[in-house]
Design an enzyme around this catalytic site. Structure first.
Site, mmCIF file in Angstrom:
data_model
loop_
_atom_site.group_PDB
_atom_site.id
_atom_site.type_symbol
_atom_site.label_atom_id
_atom_site.label_comp_id
_atom_site.label_asym_id
_atom_site.label_seq_id
_atom_site.Cartn_x
_atom_site.Cartn_y
_atom_site.Cartn_z
ATOM 1 N N SER A 245 0.826 -1.191 0.000
ATOM 2 C CA SER A 245 0.000 0.000 0.000
ATOM 3 C C SER A 245 0.871 1.255 0.000
ATOM 4 O O SER A 245 1.692 1.433 -0.903
ATOM 5 C CB SER A 245 -0.946 -0.060 1.208
ATOM 6 O OG SER A 245 -2.037 0.786 1.034
ATOM 7 N N ASP A 302 -8.772 -4.686 -6.395
ATOM 8 C CA ASP A 302 -8.284 -3.748 -5.378
ATOM 9 C C ASP A 302 -8.291 -2.327 -5.943
ATOM 10 O O ASP A 302 -7.506 -1.995 -6.830
ATOM 11 C CB ASP A 302 -6.874 -4.156 -4.940
ATOM 12 C CG ASP A 302 -6.296 -3.247 -3.878
ATOM 13 O OD1 ASP A 302 -7.012 -2.349 -3.392
ATOM 14 O OD2 ASP A 302 -5.109 -3.438 -3.532
ATOM 15 N N HIS A 376 -7.815 -5.400 -0.414
ATOM 16 C CA HIS A 376 -6.563 -4.656 -0.293
ATOM 17 C C HIS A 376 -5.635 -5.188 0.792
ATOM 18 O O HIS A 376 -4.457 -4.843 0.822
ATOM 19 C CB HIS A 376 -6.869 -3.183 -0.019
ATOM 20 C CG HIS A 376 -5.657 -2.311 0.008
ATOM 21 N ND1 HIS A 376 -4.797 -2.172 -1.066
ATOM 22 C CD2 HIS A 376 -5.131 -1.534 0.990
ATOM 23 C CE1 HIS A 376 -3.816 -1.344 -0.764
ATOM 24 N NE2 HIS A 376 -3.990 -0.949 0.478
#
Length: 405
Positions: A245, A302, A376
């Site tokens: 991320s 995602d 995610h």
């Protein structure tokens, strides 16, 4: 938290200290790379290793994913704690206590990210965790075990980053317009309409800002890499930067900065899990020109991997229109419109690196509970990597969720 952008709710790790199951348990983890280690480190952009996914590469991806997972397990998420935003364990015991014993690596440097957002004076009236400017974001570690060095074919340096955790990091994520990288002379022979390498403002802020207590993440990384190169630079050496991320975005900036700072840097590669876009087309060109190899592991469901900004496709490896991405060919635009979009806007991003595309739709474990957050999460990514076979076949039947809750 395991999420990077403000469009989803934070996911809080369990407070119990039970060690998660090792991601490599389901696959053999003593596969020798030997003289071909450069190929697994991306020297040929992982050509022929991704589809079907090579078993040795699978193990390496999961192994680096576990380094990233340890940053989450080591971070103090409890906002009521005076230690909020720090590493919960002493440096020498991070791996063992975060569920990652027996790595053969030694953690040599803790890393901190600082927000450059200027806060209003009244912020002191809010809880202290709201204005937490600097936080522990990961570490640098070096392989010390001779058996593991032999298996890897070289001594490896790992830089691992977690995703978004603090309020100011979330705010930095929202600063999604592009900004020019300082002190960079761009090449003009490839993209005549895009001569300024630019990256997301918030990511660059977290990488380059400093505070009274901590110097910038950029300086911390530079100093530690310089020290390690002096110690081990006369032997086969690699630098692998892994992140999830926000951490994936910082990993890309870190790789770029290392290759620009050290003229004779060793092989540098990035393993990116669920990373958002980082920069524009000119930045991508600079990354490729400097020999940085990036493996972008993407879950097609995602949303974080599809933001920020939009893409104008001028690269052959992005020739196919992808779900959720706005793609247009510059050849279909008039010259003045190209110039307007490519030079004037601050939202024209480009995907960087070689992509390994996965999908939760193929997972019987994730699919029933699929939502934005689940798609995610890092453990979802490791589950998909663990089970992926080829782009034309579903996940193998032995695939399991590799992290415990």
């Amino acid at each position: 938290m395991r999420l990077a952008m403000g469009v989803v709710k934070p996911y809080t790790l369990p407070t119990k200290t039970k060690h998660p199951k090792r991601s490599s348990d389901a696959v053999p983890h003593h596969l020798k790379l030997g003289k071909k280690w450069n190929e697994y480190h991306g020297s040929n952009n992982w050509e022929g290793l991704l589809d079907p996914l090579d078993e040795k590469l699978r193990v390496e991806i999961l192994r680096y994913g576990k380094f990233v997972e340890s940053t989450y397990n080591s971070f103090v998420f409890d906002t009521s704690s005076p230690l909020y935003g720090t590493c919960r364990y002493p440096k020498q015991s991070v791996f063992h206590r975060s569920g990652l014993p027996g790595t053969g690596y030694r953690l040599t440097k803790n890393l901190h990210a600082t927000s450059g957002i200027e806060l209003p004076r009244w912020v002191h009236k809010l809880p202290s965790w709201v204005s937490n400017q600097s936080s522990w974001i990961g570490y640098v570690a070096v392989c010390q075990d001779e058996e593991e060095i032999s298996r890897l074919g070289r001594r490896d340096i790992v830089v691992a980053f977690r995703g978004t955790a603090t309020c100011l990091e979330w705010l930095e994520n929202l600063r999604s317009t592009l900004t020019q990288i300082p002190n960079v002379t761009p090449s003009s022979d490839i993209f005549p309409y895009l001569q300024r390498p630019m990256v997301e403002s918030g990511f660059l802020s977290l990488y380059s800002s400093s505070a009274r207590k901590y110097q910038s993440l950029q300086k911390e990384v530079r100093e530690e890499i310089s020290r390690l190169l002096q110690s081990y630079g006369d032997e086969p050496l690699s630098i692998t930067i892994a992140g999830h991320s926000l951490g994936a975005a910082l990993a890309t900036l870190t790789a770029y900065d290392i290759t620009k700072t050290f003229k004779h840097a060793p092989s540098v590669s990035v393993i990116s899990f669920g990373g958002p876009r980082v920069g524009n087309q000119s930045f991508r060109h600079e990354v490729e020109k400097n020999g940085i190899k990036i493996l972008r592991i993407v879950n097609s469901t995602d949303l974080i991997t599809k933001v920020p900004g939009f893409i104008i496709n001028d690269h052959e490896d992005l020739g196919e229109e992808r779900k959720g991405i706005n793609v247009a060919s510059p050849g279909s635009l008039s010259t003045w419109l190209q110039k307007c979009i490519l030079e004037k806007t601050q939202w024209n991003y480009a995907d960087v690196g070689r992509e390994l595309r996965l999908c939760t739709e193929n997972s019987p474990i994730v699919k029933p509970n699929k939502n934005v957050a689940t798609c995610h999460e890092l453990d979802t990514y490791l589950h998909l990597v663990n089970g992926f076979r080829t782009s034309t076949c579903p996940l193998r039947s032995t695939a399991k969720r590799v992290l415990s809750r």
